[in-house]
Design a protein around this motif. Sequence first.
Motif, PDB file in Angstrom:
ATOM      1  N   LEU A  19       0.810  -1.219   0.000  1.00 54.82           N
ATOM      2  CA  LEU A  19       0.000   0.000   0.000  1.00 54.82           C
ATOM      3  C   LEU A  19       0.842   1.268   0.000  1.00 54.82           C
ATOM      4  CD1 LEU A  19      -2.833  -1.079   2.453  1.00 54.82           C
ATOM      5  CD2 LEU A  19      -3.014  -0.738  -0.020  1.00 54.82           C
ATOM      6  N   CYS A  20       2.134   1.127   0.293  1.00 58.35           N
ATOM      7  CA  CYS A  20       3.047   2.280   0.300  1.00 58.35           C
ATOM      8  C   CYS A  20       3.627   2.559  -1.087  1.00 58.35           C
ATOM      9  CB  CYS A  20       4.212   2.031   1.258  1.00 58.35           C
ATOM     10  SG  CYS A  20       3.766   2.064   2.985  1.00 58.35           S
ATOM     11  N   GLU A  21       3.206   1.815  -2.075  1.00 56.15           N
ATOM     12  CA  GLU A  21       3.761   2.009  -3.409  1.00 56.15           C
ATOM     13  C   GLU A  21       3.677   3.482  -3.809  1.00 56.15           C
ATOM     14  OE1 GLU A  21       3.076   0.513  -7.974  1.00 56.15           O
ATOM     15  OE2 GLU A  21       2.180  -0.624  -6.336  1.00 56.15           O
ATOM     16  N   GLY A  22       4.788   4.010  -4.251  1.00 58.50           N
ATOM     17  CA  GLY A  22       4.832   5.402  -4.663  1.00 58.50           C
ATOM     18  C   GLY A  22       5.236   6.366  -3.565  1.00 58.50           C
ATOM     19  N   VAL A  23       5.276   5.917  -2.317  1.00 60.62           N
ATOM     20  CA  VAL A  23       5.711   6.788  -1.224  1.00 60.62           C
ATOM     21  C   VAL A  23       7.230   6.897  -1.304  1.00 60.62           C
ATOM     22  CG1 VAL A  23       5.917   7.050   1.282  1.00 60.62           C
ATOM     23  CG2 VAL A  23       3.790   6.249   0.292  1.00 60.62           C
ATOM     24  N   ILE A  92      14.703   3.791  16.848  1.00 61.31           N
ATOM     25  CA  ILE A  92      14.175   5.149  16.700  1.00 61.31           C
ATOM     26  C   ILE A  92      13.777   5.406  15.254  1.00 61.31           C
ATOM     27  CG2 ILE A  92      14.736   7.616  16.863  1.00 61.31           C
ATOM     28  CD1 ILE A  92      16.697   6.732  19.182  1.00 61.31           C
ATOM     29  N   ILE A  93      14.648   5.055  14.328  1.00 61.48           N
ATOM     30  CA  ILE A  93      14.352   5.273  12.906  1.00 61.48           C
ATOM     31  C   ILE A  93      13.123   4.479  12.489  1.00 61.48           C
ATOM     32  CG2 ILE A  93      15.211   4.894  10.557  1.00 61.48           C
ATOM     33  CD1 ILE A  93      18.021   5.586  11.705  1.00 61.48           C
ATOM     34  N   THR A  94      13.027   3.228  12.936  1.00 62.03           N
ATOM     35  CA  THR A  94      11.852   2.411  12.618  1.00 62.03           C
ATOM     36  C   THR A  94      10.594   3.059  13.180  1.00 62.03           C
ATOM     37  OG1 THR A  94      13.156   0.378  12.565  1.00 62.03           O
ATOM     38  CG2 THR A  94      10.775   0.142  12.927  1.00 62.03           C
ATOM     39  N   HIS A  95      10.660   3.543  14.405  1.00 65.13           N
ATOM     40  CA  HIS A  95       9.500   4.193  15.026  1.00 65.13           C
ATOM     41  C   HIS A  95       9.051   5.408  14.201  1.00 65.13           C
ATOM     42  CE1 HIS A  95       6.822   5.903  18.030  1.00 65.13           C
ATOM     43  NE2 HIS A  95       7.440   7.054  17.827  1.00 65.13           N
ATOM     44  N   VAL A  96       9.995   6.262  13.836  1.00 67.21           N
ATOM     45  CA  VAL A  96       9.653   7.465  13.076  1.00 67.21           C
ATOM     46  C   VAL A  96       9.101   7.075  11.709  1.00 67.21           C
ATOM     47  CG1 VAL A  96      10.550   9.596  12.042  1.00 67.21           C
ATOM     48  CG2 VAL A  96      11.332   8.887  14.311  1.00 67.21           C
ATOM     49  N   LEU A  97       9.734   6.118  11.047  1.00 67.17           N
ATOM     50  CA  LEU A  97       9.279   5.676   9.728  1.00 67.17           C
ATOM     51  C   LEU A  97       7.859   5.123   9.783  1.00 67.17           C
ATOM     52  CD1 LEU A  97      10.075   5.214   6.746  1.00 67.17           C
ATOM     53  CD2 LEU A  97      10.876   2.948   7.443  1.00 67.17           C
ATOM     54  N   VAL A  98       7.595   4.224  10.724  1.00 67.80           N
ATOM     55  CA  VAL A  98       6.251   3.638  10.842  1.00 67.80           C
ATOM     56  C   VAL A  98       5.233   4.723  11.188  1.00 67.80           C
ATOM     57  CG1 VAL A  98       4.809   2.089  12.244  1.00 67.80           C
ATOM     58  CG2 VAL A  98       7.027   1.307  11.392  1.00 67.80           C
ATOM     59  N   HIS A  99       5.585   5.618  12.070  1.00 69.79           N
ATOM     60  CA  HIS A  99       4.663   6.686  12.464  1.00 69.79           C
ATOM     61  C   HIS A  99       4.313   7.570  11.257  1.00 69.79           C
ATOM     62  CE1 HIS A  99       2.766   9.523  15.225  1.00 69.79           C
ATOM     63  NE2 HIS A  99       3.288  10.466  14.466  1.00 69.79           N
ATOM     64  N   GLU A 100       5.312   7.956  10.494  1.00 70.88           N
ATOM     65  CA  GLU A 100       5.050   8.838   9.346  1.00 70.88           C
ATOM     66  C   GLU A 100       4.304   8.104   8.235  1.00 70.88           C
ATOM     67  OE1 GLU A 100       5.213  11.869   9.869  1.00 70.88           O
ATOM     68  OE2 GLU A 100       6.438  11.742  11.665  1.00 70.88           O
ATOM     69  N   ILE A 101       4.653   6.859   7.972  1.00 73.78           N
ATOM     70  CA  ILE A 101       3.905   6.078   6.977  1.00 73.78           C
ATOM     71  C   ILE A 101       2.479   5.864   7.463  1.00 73.78           C
ATOM     72  CG2 ILE A 101       3.697   3.824   5.868  1.00 73.78           C
ATOM     73  CD1 ILE A 101       6.741   3.775   5.631  1.00 73.78           C
ATOM     74  N   GLY A 102       2.311   5.716   8.778  1.00 80.75           N
ATOM     75  CA  GLY A 102       0.967   5.563   9.341  1.00 80.75           C
ATOM     76  C   GLY A 102       0.072   6.731   8.979  1.00 80.75           C
ATOM     77  N   HIS A 103       0.643   7.928   8.861  1.00 76.64           N
ATOM     78  CA  HIS A 103      -0.152   9.083   8.435  1.00 76.64           C
ATOM     79  C   HIS A 103      -0.651   8.894   7.003  1.00 76.64           C
ATOM     80  CE1 HIS A 103       0.429  11.397  12.002  1.00 76.64           C
ATOM     81  NE2 HIS A 103       1.738  11.376  11.891  1.00 76.64           N
ATOM     82  N   HIS A 104       0.131   8.222   6.174  1.00 83.27           N
ATOM     83  CA  HIS A 104      -0.269   7.924   4.794  1.00 83.27           C
ATOM     84  C   HIS A 104      -1.566   7.101   4.788  1.00 83.27           C
ATOM     85  CE1 HIS A 104       0.015   6.672   0.618  1.00 83.27           C
ATOM     86  NE2 HIS A 104       0.162   5.416   0.963  1.00 83.27           N
ATOM     87  N   PHE A 105      -1.676   6.203   5.757  1.00 83.69           N
ATOM     88  CA  PHE A 105      -2.845   5.328   5.835  1.00 83.69           C
ATOM     89  C   PHE A 105      -3.967   5.880   6.697  1.00 83.69           C
ATOM     90  CE2 PHE A 105       0.632   2.268   5.094  1.00 83.69           C
ATOM     91  CZ  PHE A 105       0.178   1.736   3.919  1.00 83.69           C
ATOM     92  N   GLY A 106      -3.681   6.921   7.459  1.00 83.66           N
ATOM     93  CA  GLY A 106      -4.681   7.427   8.390  1.00 83.66           C
ATOM     94  C   GLY A 106      -4.853   6.505   9.589  1.00 83.66           C
ATOM     95  N   LEU A 107      -3.776   5.837  10.007  1.00 87.39           N
ATOM     96  CA  LEU A 107      -3.839   4.880  11.109  1.00 87.39           C
ATOM     97  C   LEU A 107      -3.838   5.567  12.465  1.00 87.39           C
ATOM     98  CD1 LEU A 107      -1.251   2.233   9.870  1.00 87.39           C
ATOM     99  CD2 LEU A 107      -3.738   2.156   9.665  1.00 87.39           C
ATOM    100  N   ASP A 111      -2.692   1.350  16.035  1.00 87.31           N
ATOM    101  CA  ASP A 111      -2.373   0.584  14.828  1.00 87.31           C
ATOM    102  C   ASP A 111      -0.884   0.673  14.514  1.00 87.31           C
ATOM    103  OD1 ASP A 111      -5.065  -0.115  14.425  1.00 87.31           O
ATOM    104  OD2 ASP A 111      -5.429   1.617  13.121  1.00 87.31           O
ATOM    105  N   MET A 112      -0.338   1.889  14.625  1.00 83.33           N
ATOM    106  CA  MET A 112       1.082   2.086  14.327  1.00 83.33           C
ATOM    107  C   MET A 112       1.959   1.333  15.318  1.00 83.33           C
ATOM    108  SD  MET A 112       1.406   6.001  13.023  1.00 83.33           S
ATOM    109  CE  MET A 112      -0.043   6.872  13.601  1.00 83.33           C
TER     110      MET A 112
END
Length: 120
Positions: A19-23, A92-107, A111-112
Amino acid sequence: MEAIASDAFRRLPDGFRTLCEGVVIRVEDFPTADVVREMKLGSEFDILGLFQGVGLPFRSESAPMQMPNMVWLYRRPILDYWAEHEEALGTIITHVLVHEIGHHFGLSDEDMEAIEASVT
């Protein structure tokens, strides 16, 4: 930092990555002055990452073509955070990455946290 973020992204669940295709994921030293001003930050160290774009819940096929969705990881603020805490840099990097990608999904934050737990 790019390598750690790339590795963290590869470890995300397949459906999530699909679902992150293109991000686009970018690492910059600091947020731009515009980001600091628009987000009313006290300093450029007050933000570790940022999602910019139109999240999946808000996309429309009839909307005009837009810039790609971007996830920004800010190297210096992340390194400062790492120096002041006992967490591993990769965590830390994983946390920030998942959190920011979570905004892409509206999670939600819950969920994040579940997705992040599946990566570590």
